[in-house]
Scaffold this motif. Structure first.
Motif, short mmCIF file in Angstrom:
data_model
loop_
_atom_site.label_atom_id
_atom_site.label_comp_id
_atom_site.label_asym_id
_atom_site.label_seq_id
_atom_site.Cartn_x
_atom_site.Cartn_y
_atom_site.Cartn_z
N PHE A 91 0.86 -1.12 0.05
CA PHE A 91 -0.02 -0.08 0.18
C PHE A 91 0.87 1.21 0.11
O PHE A 91 0.61 2.13 -0.84
CB PHE A 91 -0.84 0.18 1.52
CG PHE A 91 -2.02 -1.25 1.31
CD1 PHE A 91 -2.32 -1.83 0.23
CD2 PHE A 91 -2.88 -1.15 2.21
CE1 PHE A 91 -3.19 -2.92 0.11
CE2 PHE A 91 -3.69 -2.26 2.32
CZ PHE A 91 -4.05 -3.02 1.27
N GLU B 107 -8.44 -1.83 -2.62
CA GLU B 107 -7.65 -3.09 -1.84
C GLU B 107 -8.18 -3.64 -0.49
O GLU B 107 -7.74 -4.70 -0.28
CB GLU B 107 -6.39 -2.27 -1.81
CG GLU B 107 -5.56 -2.10 -3.05
CD GLU B 107 -5.04 -3.20 -4.06
OE1 GLU B 107 -4.72 -4.22 -3.51
OE2 GLU B 107 -5.38 -2.99 -5.15
N THR B 108 -9.05 -2.75 0.02
CA THR B 108 -9.32 -3.22 1.61
C THR B 108 -10.78 -3.62 1.75
O THR B 108 -11.08 -4.28 2.65
CB THR B 108 -8.76 -2.19 2.37
OG1 THR B 108 -9.61 -0.99 2.15
CG2 THR B 108 -7.30 -1.92 2.55
N TYR C 197 -8.06 3.97 -4.28
CA TYR C 197 -7.16 2.87 -4.38
C TYR C 197 -7.00 1.90 -3.08
O TYR C 197 -7.27 0.85 -3.26
CB TYR C 197 -5.65 3.48 -4.81
CG TYR C 197 -4.64 2.52 -4.18
CD1 TYR C 197 -4.50 1.13 -5.14
CD2 TYR C 197 -4.08 2.52 -2.99
CE1 TYR C 197 -3.27 0.35 -4.67
CE2 TYR C 197 -2.80 1.54 -2.70
CZ TYR C 197 -2.73 0.41 -3.58
OH TYR C 197 -1.80 -0.44 -3.05
#
Length: 725
Positions: A177, A256-257, A252
């Motif tokens: 990250f 991703e999470t 972003y």
């Protein structure tokens, strides 16, 4: 050296592996870069000193990277947390920053909100939140199971807040990250500046006015602006930030999470993501980005400074001239120092041709007397305070005398630093500081390299924002430049100061002083080998220094060449093969040697002599021109007889000038009016150039046309475009 480091260097520098490993073996053996560049060409493939320094720096970085990887791997393993995935990530890391990102989750931390939450037993709840797979039950009911008043968890809300702190820190510590956020920030963020209240209150801040409301993309801002911004910020005139549309980063991170299947935990994860970026990631990434662009700007400016310094140090000496050093001044007068052709001070004095006394007639008599008595060829006038008035006085006097003496304006940057130094006191114990300065100004003209090495390179005046860079790195780079210049020119061991000798390969300050002391006690060195009698000059030091030391008029003619003693046998055999003698070398009668060797085959002759072809080429060059000075290939300084004033300038006028400094946005040229003119990068060439150094170097003599003149602001705009050079 590890295979990884070797492979990286081979790939980056394009050097064959065998030559690379052999070159690095020379580094590890303690050989200096000037020695390797000059006398180990067969080993390196004739790499020059600049490439060797870059290779050494990169090798050092990669070795430090390998060491840090091993330290990090060992630390994580000691914690019992090393996995194959983590180990592989460490192996793939190509920068120290990446390694530190990987280590971040395992690094001992000071007390944080997340560490407090873990102490309260909330880590399992954070894992539940981050997993985002609750299909049954209420998250608040699950959180209520973690209420523990003894540990300070008094409600489900407190439990969830603590769990989100853990999630936020885990996101912040994720190496991938951080890598992506850093990349996005560098590509899309801007450096933004706003003025402070101090800027309104303090007139000194006006020099930074262009940064009072300023923004430029991080990826495009040039190095000189970064250094200027940092200085303005340090002085308190602006506030600086790295700004980016944070939705780019958050989108972003959400991708991703945050689970595609949204449920009741999703909002908690989203809050943790925003908190992670705002509180933990953004401030540190901003610091890293600013640190990175500062480092890049420093390196860029250091490279330019080094290039300017090299060109200045290699300015051709004005040989065989008696010079009058003229240090201008007002109230305390102008200090004079006559230096003979060997650099020895033979007369001194003080005159008062400037305000407030203006003893013109008396001053003229003194200068005229010195010119007649010592047959002075050139008057070197320092460019400091009262320089313009002094130049007018000298120019008018020389017209009256019509004696053939000329004058030149010499930069006195750093002269005051030298004059007050211990070295100057040792050289001129009976002189006051200003008389020492006058002598230094004269000697700068006679031999710029020999005189300028006595001064801290940062004070020589060919840099840009040098006080705003990393000083240790700047010192290292500039010392390397001085070392390369000194060794490329060579040093007369019987006349050199210890400050000059200390830059010779293999010689440090202590052994340089020992050489001078031995010389004073025992007389001149007759041969290079005699240098080994000097304390602290052992076999290794002699090997490194011998080829760079010169002994004119010594017992061995080869001692006055750049041929290393280890190659004397081959050099003498070469002379014998082609029917030459040492006397032929001494008297400059080695004609046609290179052509005859070439006719017989360079490689074949080298094989007969048992040396490599690069060494053979160097030997031939030295035999044909013993005692040659590489600086003789550059243009000599421009001497003047008349004078111009800034008010004499007219747009379109074509003048000859000397490049005094090259910077990122142009070059400053001395055109003889006491105020250097600026040739902007856009006015240097008809073709597109990225940087002024592609065309101009310090010391270049160029023809320029006057483009603009602002006498009030003391600014002159020049152009080279359309002017024949």
């Amino acid at each position: 050296m590890s295979i990884t480091v070797t492979n990286s260097l081979v790939k980056e520098f394009g050097i064959p592996e065998k030559k690379l490993t052999d070159t690095i073996a020379l580094f590890d053996n303690g050989d200096t870069i000037p020695f390797i560049a000059r006398y180990r060409k067969e080993v390196t493939g004739s790499l020059d000193d600049q490439i060797l320094r870059e290779l050494y720096d990169r090798m050092t970085y990669l070795r430090n990277l390998e060491n840090r990887k091993n330290e990090v791997r060992a630390s994580i393993e000691e914690q019992g947390k090393l996995t194959d995935e983590i180990s592989e990530a460490i192996n793939r890391a190509v920068t120290l920053v990446e390694v530190e990102d990987i280590y971040r989750p395992f690094k001992p931390k000071r007390k944080t909100r997340a560490s407090v939450a873990k102490e309260k037993g909330l880590e399992p709840l954070s894992e539940i939140l981050y997993a985002q797979d609750i299909s049954d039950g209420d998250i608040y009911e699950i959180a209520a199971e973690y209420i523990n008043e003894e540990k300070g968890v008094n409600s489900a809300e407190e439990a969830l807040n603590g769990a989100m702190d853990i999630v936020a820190e885990n996101i912040s510590d994720n190496a991938e990250f951080r890598k992506q956020i850093r990349s996005i920030t560098f590509e899309y963020a801007s450096v933004t500046c706003k003025k402070t209240d101090k800027a309104d209150e303090n007139a000194e801040g006006k020099i930074y006015s262009m940064y009072f409301d300023f923004s430029e993309p991080v990826s495009k801002i040039p190095s000189h602006r970064i250094l200027a911004i940092n200085r303005a910020e340090k002085e308190g005139f602006i506030k600086v930030s790295v700004d980016i549309d944070k939705s780019m980063i958050l989108n972003y991170l959400f991708n991703e999470t945050v689970s595609a299947k949204k449920n009741q935990t999703t909002k908690f994860v989203e809050k943790a993501v925003v908190d992670a970026y705002d509180r933990l990631v953004s401030p540190s990434i901003e610091r890293e980005i600013r640190g990175d662009i500062f480092d890049a700007s420093s390196e860029s400016s250091i490279r330019l400074f080094a290039l300017n310094l090299k060109n200045l140090l290699l300015t051709p000496p004005l040989k065989g001239k008696t010079v009058l050093g003229f240090d201008p001044g007002y109230r305390t007068g102008c200090k004079l120092s006559v230096v003979d052709k060997t650099g020895k001070v033979i007369d001194v004095g003080v005159i008062y041709p400037t305000k407030p006394l203006e003893k013109i007639s008396e001053s003229e008599k003194i200068i005229a007397g010195l010119i007649k008595r010592h047959k002075i060829d050139v008057i070197a006038i320092g460019n400091g305070t009262a320089s313009k008035e002094s130049e007018i006085f000298i120019a008018n006097l020389l017209k009256k005398l019509d004696c053939g003496t000329k004058y030149i304006i010499v930069s006195e940057s750093g002269a005051s630093v030298y004059s007050a130094s211990k070295l100057a006191a040792e050289e001129f114990p009976d002189f006051d500081v200003t008389l020492r300065s006058a002598a230094s100004i004269a000697r700068r003209l006679q031999d710029p390299l020999a005189e300028l090495v006595k001064i801290d390179p940062k004070s020589i005046g060919v840099g840009q924002y040098q006080h705003d860079m990393k000083q240790s790195r700047l010192d290292e780079a500039l010392s390397g430049v001085v070392e390369d210049c000194v060794n490329s020119v060579g040093v007369d061991v019987n006349t050199a100061s210890y400050s000059l000798l200390s830059y010779v390969s293999g010689i440090n300050s202590g052994s340089a002083k020992n050489i001078v002391r031995y010389r004073e006690e025992n007389g001149e060195f007759k041969t290079r080998s005699e240098i080994k009698k000097t304390p602290k000059i052992g076999a290794k030091a002699f090997e490194q220094c011998a080829g760079f030391l010169r002994i004119p008029g010594g017992k061995e003619i080869l001692d006055n060449t750049g041929i290393h003693p280890e190659s004397y046998k081959a050099a003498k055999e070469l002379l014998k093969i082609y029917d030459f003698t040492p006397d032929d070398v001494k008297n400059g009668r080695i004609k046609g040697l290179s052509e005859r060797v070439k006719s017989d085959g360079l490689t074949d002759v080298a094989d007969v002599l048992g040396i490599g072809t690069p060494t053979l080429r160097d030997i031939i060059k030295e035999l044909e021109k013993p005692g040659r000075d590489i600086r003789d290939d550059f243009p000599e300084p421009v001497l003047r007889e008349d004078i111009m004033d800034m008010n004499d300038l007219q747009v379109g006028m074509v003048l000859t000038g000397i490049v005094r400094n090259v910077i990122d946005f142009g070059a400053f040229v001395d055109i003889g009016v006491h105020q250097d003119g600026l040739v902007h990068v856009s006015e240097i060439s008809n073709r597109y150039i990225k940087h002024p150094s592609e065309v101009l170097s310090v010391g270049d003599i160029v023809k320029v046309a006057v483009k603009t003149v602002d006498a009030n602001a003391k600014k002159i705009g020049l152009t080279i475009k359309g002017v024949k050079n």
